[in-house]
Motif scaffolding. Structure first.
Motif, PDB file in Angstrom:
ATOM      1  N   HIS A   1       4.812  -3.576   9.240  1.00 45.17           N
ATOM      2  CA  HIS A   1       3.607  -3.460   8.415  1.00 45.17           C
ATOM      3  C   HIS A   1       4.002  -3.158   6.972  1.00 45.17           C
ATOM      4  CE1 HIS A   1       1.844  -2.025  12.431  1.00 45.17           C
ATOM      5  NE2 HIS A   1       1.369  -3.233  12.230  1.00 45.17           N
ATOM      6  N   TYR A   2       4.953  -2.241   6.821  1.00 52.13           N
ATOM      7  CA  TYR A   2       5.356  -1.805   5.483  1.00 52.13           C
ATOM      8  C   TYR A   2       5.875  -2.990   4.668  1.00 52.13           C
ATOM      9  CZ  TYR A   2       7.873   0.632   1.773  1.00 52.13           C
ATOM     10  OH  TYR A   2       8.337   1.055   0.560  1.00 52.13           O
ATOM     11  N   LYS A   3       6.749  -3.810   5.289  1.00 52.55           N
ATOM     12  CA  LYS A   3       7.316  -4.929   4.532  1.00 52.55           C
ATOM     13  C   LYS A   3       6.250  -5.963   4.199  1.00 52.55           C
ATOM     14  CE  LYS A   3      11.174  -8.165   4.428  1.00 52.55           C
ATOM     15  NZ  LYS A   3      12.428  -8.596   5.095  1.00 52.55           N
ATOM     16  N   LEU A   4       5.365  -6.255   5.146  1.00 50.67           N
ATOM     17  CA  LEU A   4       4.301  -7.213   4.870  1.00 50.67           C
ATOM     18  C   LEU A   4       3.388  -6.715   3.757  1.00 50.67           C
ATOM     19  CD1 LEU A   4       3.395  -8.277   8.512  1.00 50.67           C
ATOM     20  CD2 LEU A   4       4.412  -9.745   6.761  1.00 50.67           C
ATOM     21  N   LEU A   5       3.081  -5.437   3.790  1.00 53.40           N
ATOM     22  CA  LEU A   5       2.201  -4.880   2.764  1.00 53.40           C
ATOM     23  C   LEU A   5       2.889  -4.825   1.410  1.00 53.40           C
ATOM     24  CD1 LEU A   5       0.583  -2.083   4.927  1.00 53.40           C
ATOM     25  CD2 LEU A   5      -0.640  -3.980   3.862  1.00 53.40           C
ATOM     26  N   ARG A   6       4.154  -4.454   1.384  1.00 53.56           N
ATOM     27  CA  ARG A   6       4.878  -4.419   0.109  1.00 53.56           C
ATOM     28  C   ARG A   6       5.005  -5.814  -0.474  1.00 53.56           C
ATOM     29  NH1 ARG A   6       5.357  -0.339  -3.083  1.00 53.56           N
ATOM     30  NH2 ARG A   6       7.242  -1.266  -3.947  1.00 53.56           N
TER      31      ARG A   6
ATOM     32  N   ARG B   1      -4.012   2.905   3.178  1.00 52.24           N
ATOM     33  CA  ARG B   1      -4.905   2.714   4.333  1.00 52.24           C
ATOM     34  C   ARG B   1      -5.785   1.486   4.171  1.00 52.24           C
ATOM     35  NH1 ARG B   1      -8.885   7.445   6.729  1.00 52.24           N
ATOM     36  NH2 ARG B   1      -9.730   6.238   8.486  1.00 52.24           N
ATOM     37  N   ASP B   2      -6.326   1.297   2.961  1.00 52.92           N
ATOM     38  CA  ASP B   2      -7.206   0.148   2.742  1.00 52.92           C
ATOM     39  C   ASP B   2      -6.478  -1.168   2.967  1.00 52.92           C
ATOM     40  OD1 ASP B   2      -9.375   1.699   2.216  1.00 52.92           O
ATOM     41  OD2 ASP B   2      -9.287   1.493   0.034  1.00 52.92           O
ATOM     42  N   HIS B   3      -5.260  -1.282   2.445  1.00 52.34           N
ATOM     43  CA  HIS B   3      -4.533  -2.544   2.571  1.00 52.34           C
ATOM     44  C   HIS B   3      -3.990  -2.740   3.975  1.00 52.34           C
ATOM     45  CE1 HIS B   3      -4.816  -2.377  -1.820  1.00 52.34           C
ATOM     46  NE2 HIS B   3      -4.766  -3.678  -1.744  1.00 52.34           N
TER      47      HIS B   3
END
Length: 233
Positions: A176-181, A189-191
């Motif tokens: 999740h972290y890599k996709l969001l970054r 939280r929103d993203h």
């Protein structure tokens, strides 16, 4: 991509002039129009790398406008509007927006969001086959077309780029972290909720049974992976 062609859609002259100066100060080329009868797309030799839609319209009208914008332009879309409720923001994202930002927004933050979306646009250059064909699913990366269950399906630019990114890393769980970054530039939280929305939208469009996905697999608490057989790699 440091400098880009940006299309600004707004019927508010003062706000449009302020945003134009801000974007030009960062080296971007800015085209302007509105979505009314006088709407004119930018020159065909310079399609926009990013679209910013600044609108005081009601949420339902913004949704309809977003559907029209993403049908015309293959570019990330930022919507600037008054503060919306969570379900209204999600509806605008479902309609094709990549960001739905409340006004007033600080200029440094807006420029940061622009940089994030321009970086995400580079996802389209991720190295992978020009086309893959799986059981009931064909993805034409060169033409940005997806055929699922014998029918062409419409993906928003962000949905397509997210799919490309996952397919370019087959059978690998992307956190999740890599996709969001990569897609949003930061993790909050929103993203994280937005990421779930986009994955669920993709499943509804490409999976034979979205409730039991074959391709877009969730690794609980970790991330997502695109499941692909070895003979399709």
């Amino acid at each position: 991509m440091n400098h880009a062609t940006i299309l600004q859609l707004s019927d508010q002259p003062q706000a449009r002039a302020t945003l134009r100066r801000l974007l030009q100060s960062s080296g971007h080329e800015v085209h302007e129009s509105n979505l009314g009868p006088g709407f004119r797309p930018p020159p065909q030799n310079r399609p926009p790398d990013l679209v910013i839609f600044d609108s005081p319209l009601p949420p339902a009208t913004i949704q309809r406008a977003c559907l029209g914008i993403v049908a015309v332009f293959d570019a990330p879309l930022i919507v600037l509007t008054s503060d919306l409720l969570e379900h209204e923001r999600i509806a605008v994202l479902d309609a094709g927006a990549d960001e739905c930002l409340p006004k007033p927004l600080s200029h440094p933050e807006l420029l940061a969001r622009v940089r994030v979306l321009l970086r995400r646009r580079r996802w389209s250059h991720v190295q992978c086959k020009a086309e893959i064909e799986l059981d009931g699913l064909r993805i034409d990366f060169a033409g940005r077309r997806v055929i699922a269950r014998g029918q062409q399906v419409h993906l928003t630019p962000k949905e397509f780029d997210l799919l490309r990114y996952l397919v370019a890393n087959p059978n690998a769980t992307i956190s999740h972290y890599k996709l969001l970054r990569t897609g949003w530039g930061h993790h909050d939280r929103d993203h994280a909720a937005c990421l779930r929305v986009f994955v669920n939208q993709l499943r509804r469009k490409i999976e034979p049974d979205p409730a039991n996905p074959r391709y877009l697999i969730t690794e609980p608490w970790v991330g997502y992976r695109f499941e692909m057989q070895a003979d399709a790699l």
